[in-house]
Design a protein around this motif. Structure first.
Motif, PDB file in Angstrom:
ATOM      1  N   GLU A   2     -12.608 -20.834 -32.369  1.00  0.00           N
ATOM      2  CA  GLU A   2     -13.906 -21.155 -32.980  1.00  0.00           C
ATOM      3  C   GLU A   2     -14.365 -19.952 -33.792  1.00  0.00           C
ATOM      4  O   GLU A   2     -13.875 -18.841 -33.589  1.00  0.00           O
ATOM      5  N   LYS A   3     -15.332 -20.163 -34.693  1.00  0.00           N
ATOM      6  CA  LYS A   3     -15.749 -19.052 -35.563  1.00  0.00           C
ATOM      7  C   LYS A   3     -16.316 -17.875 -34.778  1.00  0.00           C
ATOM      8  O   LYS A   3     -16.153 -16.739 -35.177  1.00  0.00           O
ATOM      9  N   GLU A   4     -16.944 -18.161 -33.598  1.00  0.00           N
ATOM     10  CA  GLU A   4     -17.474 -17.037 -32.824  1.00  0.00           C
ATOM     11  C   GLU A   4     -16.379 -16.196 -32.168  1.00  0.00           C
ATOM     12  O   GLU A   4     -16.638 -15.101 -31.694  1.00  0.00           O
ATOM     13  N   ASP A   5     -15.140 -16.693 -32.143  1.00  0.00           N
ATOM     14  CA  ASP A   5     -14.014 -15.961 -31.554  1.00  0.00           C
ATOM     15  C   ASP A   5     -13.379 -14.981 -32.538  1.00  0.00           C
ATOM     16  O   ASP A   5     -12.511 -14.198 -32.161  1.00  0.00           O
ATOM     17  N   ILE A   6     -13.774 -15.046 -33.792  1.00  0.00           N
ATOM     18  CA  ILE A   6     -13.117 -14.275 -34.848  1.00  0.00           C
ATOM     19  C   ILE A   6     -13.859 -12.967 -35.093  1.00  0.00           C
ATOM     20  O   ILE A   6     -15.069 -12.962 -35.310  1.00  0.00           O
ATOM     21  N   LYS A   7     -13.118 -11.859 -35.065  1.00  0.00           N
ATOM     22  CA  LYS A   7     -13.669 -10.538 -35.376  1.00  0.00           C
ATOM     23  C   LYS A   7     -12.957 -10.020 -36.626  1.00  0.00           C
ATOM     24  O   LYS A   7     -11.734  -9.969 -36.671  1.00  0.00           O
ATOM     25  N   LEU A   8     -13.744  -9.621 -37.611  1.00  0.00           N
ATOM     26  CA  LEU A   8     -13.202  -9.119 -38.874  1.00  0.00           C
ATOM     27  C   LEU A   8     -13.775  -7.752 -39.187  1.00  0.00           C
ATOM     28  O   LEU A   8     -14.955  -7.502 -38.955  1.00  0.00           O
ATOM     29  N   GLU A   9     -12.931  -6.882 -39.717  1.00  0.00           N
ATOM     30  CA  GLU A   9     -13.355  -5.586 -40.261  1.00  0.00           C
ATOM     31  C   GLU A   9     -12.572  -5.366 -41.544  1.00  0.00           C
ATOM     32  O   GLU A   9     -11.415  -5.767 -41.627  1.00  0.00           O
ATOM     33  N   ALA A  10     -13.199  -4.722 -42.509  1.00  0.00           N
ATOM     34  CA  ALA A  10     -12.516  -4.499 -43.781  1.00  0.00           C
ATOM     35  C   ALA A  10     -12.778  -3.095 -44.297  1.00  0.00           C
ATOM     36  O   ALA A  10     -13.848  -2.534 -44.101  1.00  0.00           O
ATOM     37  N   SER A  11     -11.760  -2.558 -44.961  1.00  0.00           N
ATOM     38  CA  SER A  11     -11.892  -1.323 -45.728  1.00  0.00           C
ATOM     39  C   SER A  11     -11.548  -1.694 -47.173  1.00  0.00           C
ATOM     40  O   SER A  11     -11.290  -2.863 -47.464  1.00  0.00           O
ATOM     41  N   GLU A  12     -11.497  -0.736 -48.063  1.00  0.00           N
ATOM     42  CA  GLU A  12     -11.135  -1.027 -49.451  1.00  0.00           C
ATOM     43  C   GLU A  12      -9.678  -1.483 -49.571  1.00  0.00           C
ATOM     44  O   GLU A  12      -9.324  -2.173 -50.504  1.00  0.00           O
ATOM     45  N   GLU A  13      -8.842  -1.078 -48.603  1.00  0.00           N
ATOM     46  CA  GLU A  13      -7.404  -1.352 -48.701  1.00  0.00           C
ATOM     47  C   GLU A  13      -6.909  -2.507 -47.846  1.00  0.00           C
ATOM     48  O   GLU A  13      -5.873  -3.080 -48.128  1.00  0.00           O
ATOM     49  N   ARG A  14      -7.633  -2.845 -46.729  1.00  0.00           N
ATOM     50  CA  ARG A  14      -7.089  -3.868 -45.829  1.00  0.00           C
ATOM     51  C   ARG A  14      -8.151  -4.562 -45.003  1.00  0.00           C
ATOM     52  O   ARG A  14      -9.248  -4.050 -44.831  1.00  0.00           O
ATOM     53  N   LEU A  15      -7.746  -5.732 -44.490  1.00  0.00           N
ATOM     54  CA  LEU A  15      -8.578  -6.521 -43.581  1.00  0.00           C
ATOM     55  C   LEU A  15      -7.934  -6.498 -42.204  1.00  0.00           C
ATOM     56  O   LEU A  15      -6.717  -6.683 -42.083  1.00  0.00           O
ATOM     57  N   PHE A  16      -8.740  -6.256 -41.177  1.00  0.00           N
ATOM     58  CA  PHE A  16      -8.286  -6.317 -39.792  1.00  0.00           C
ATOM     59  C   PHE A  16      -8.885  -7.571 -39.162  1.00  0.00           C
ATOM     60  O   PHE A  16     -10.082  -7.805 -39.293  1.00  0.00           O
ATOM     61  N   LEU A  17      -8.060  -8.350 -38.487  1.00  0.00           N
ATOM     62  CA  LEU A  17      -8.511  -9.589 -37.883  1.00  0.00           C
ATOM     63  C   LEU A  17      -8.043  -9.676 -36.443  1.00  0.00           C
ATOM     64  O   LEU A  17      -6.910  -9.298 -36.136  1.00  0.00           O
ATOM     65  N   GLN A  18      -8.918 -10.181 -35.575  1.00  0.00           N
ATOM     66  CA  GLN A  18      -8.548 -10.480 -34.200  1.00  0.00           C
ATOM     67  C   GLN A  18      -9.332 -11.712 -33.787  1.00  0.00           C
ATOM     68  O   GLN A  18     -10.527 -11.816 -34.075  1.00  0.00           O
ATOM     69  N   ALA A  19      -8.652 -12.671 -33.151  1.00  0.00           N
ATOM     70  CA  ALA A  19      -9.299 -13.895 -32.681  1.00  0.00           C
ATOM     71  C   ALA A  19      -8.636 -14.341 -31.390  1.00  0.00           C
ATOM     72  O   ALA A  19      -7.406 -14.332 -31.297  1.00  0.00           O
ATOM     73  N   GLU A  20      -9.470 -14.722 -30.402  1.00  0.00           N
ATOM     74  CA  GLU A  20      -8.941 -15.152 -29.104  1.00  0.00           C
ATOM     75  C   GLU A  20      -9.749 -16.307 -28.557  1.00  0.00           C
ATOM     76  O   GLU A  20     -10.971 -16.292 -28.610  1.00  0.00           O
ATOM     77  N   ARG A  21      -9.058 -17.315 -28.044  1.00  0.00           N
ATOM     78  CA  ARG A  21      -9.677 -18.412 -27.293  1.00  0.00           C
ATOM     79  C   ARG A  21      -8.589 -19.004 -26.410  1.00  0.00           C
ATOM     80  O   ARG A  21      -7.578 -19.481 -26.907  1.00  0.00           O
ATOM     81  N   ASP A  22      -8.825 -18.940 -25.097  1.00  0.00           N
ATOM     82  CA  ASP A  22      -7.861 -19.438 -24.118  1.00  0.00           C
ATOM     83  C   ASP A  22      -6.482 -18.818 -24.387  1.00  0.00           C
ATOM     84  O   ASP A  22      -6.352 -17.611 -24.413  1.00  0.00           O
ATOM     85  N   SER A  23      -5.481 -19.658 -24.655  1.00  0.00           N
ATOM     86  CA  SER A  23      -4.127 -19.125 -24.872  1.00  0.00           C
ATOM     87  C   SER A  23      -3.858 -18.788 -26.341  1.00  0.00           C
ATOM     88  O   SER A  23      -2.800 -18.271 -26.676  1.00  0.00           O
ATOM     89  N   LYS A  24      -4.804 -19.081 -27.216  1.00  0.00           N
ATOM     90  CA  LYS A  24      -4.636 -18.778 -28.655  1.00  0.00           C
ATOM     91  C   LYS A  24      -5.118 -17.358 -28.907  1.00  0.00           C
ATOM     92  O   LYS A  24      -6.289 -17.043 -28.710  1.00  0.00           O
ATOM     93  N   ARG A  25      -4.185 -16.488 -29.330  1.00  0.00           N
ATOM     94  CA  ARG A  25      -4.523 -15.079 -29.578  1.00  0.00           C
ATOM     95  C   ARG A  25      -3.872 -14.634 -30.880  1.00  0.00           C
ATOM     96  O   ARG A  25      -2.651 -14.682 -31.007  1.00  0.00           O
ATOM     97  N   TYR A  26      -4.705 -14.204 -31.821  1.00  0.00           N
ATOM     98  CA  TYR A  26      -4.219 -13.781 -33.136  1.00  0.00           C
ATOM     99  C   TYR A  26      -4.693 -12.361 -33.414  1.00  0.00           C
ATOM    100  O   TYR A  26      -5.806 -11.978 -33.070  1.00  0.00           O
ATOM    101  N   LYS A  27      -3.821 -11.614 -34.089  1.00  0.00           N
ATOM    102  CA  LYS A  27      -4.181 -10.258 -34.501  1.00  0.00           C
ATOM    103  C   LYS A  27      -3.326  -9.911 -35.715  1.00  0.00           C
ATOM    104  O   LYS A  27      -2.120 -10.173 -35.732  1.00  0.00           O
TER     105      LYS A  27
END
Length: 96
Positions: free
Chosen positions: A28-53
């Motif tokens: 869900e959108k509340e599970d998504i964490k985003l950070e950005a610099s001028e060069e890159r985007l960092f992403l992490q999202a977790e819900r139950d067994s779904k884990r992305y980074k």
């Protein structure tokens, strides 16, 4: 462990933007964490067994404060404005 999501990066020089389309099914959108610099985007999202980074390097430098993110139907869309190409700290010198 974490999985790296599938993504696409679209550079639009006419509009002066970079658009990232990132597939994040099962979170869900509340599970998504985003950070950005001028060069890159960092992403992490977790819900139950779904884990992305991931860390995505931009094709060109962006203004991280210009980010607009939208999440719908498992697809995260993040749009950044390209960084202004200015000569900060660099000035022409006339030779006499």
């Amino acid at each position: 462990g974490y999985r790296e999501p599938l993504y696409d990066q679209i550079l639009d020089r006419e509009k002066g933007t970079i658009k990232l389309l990132i597939e994040l099914p099962g979170v869900e959108k509340e599970d998504i964490k985003l950070e950005a610099s001028e060069e890159r985007l960092f992403l992490q999202a977790e819900r139950d067994s779904k884990r992305y980074k991931c860390s995505i390097d931009f094709k060109e430098a962006v203004n991280p404060n210009s980010a607009k993110a939208n999440y719908k139907n498992g697809i995260l869309e993040v749009i950044f404005e390209l960084k202004e190409k200015t000569n900060k700290g660099s000035f022409p010198i006339r030779v006499e």
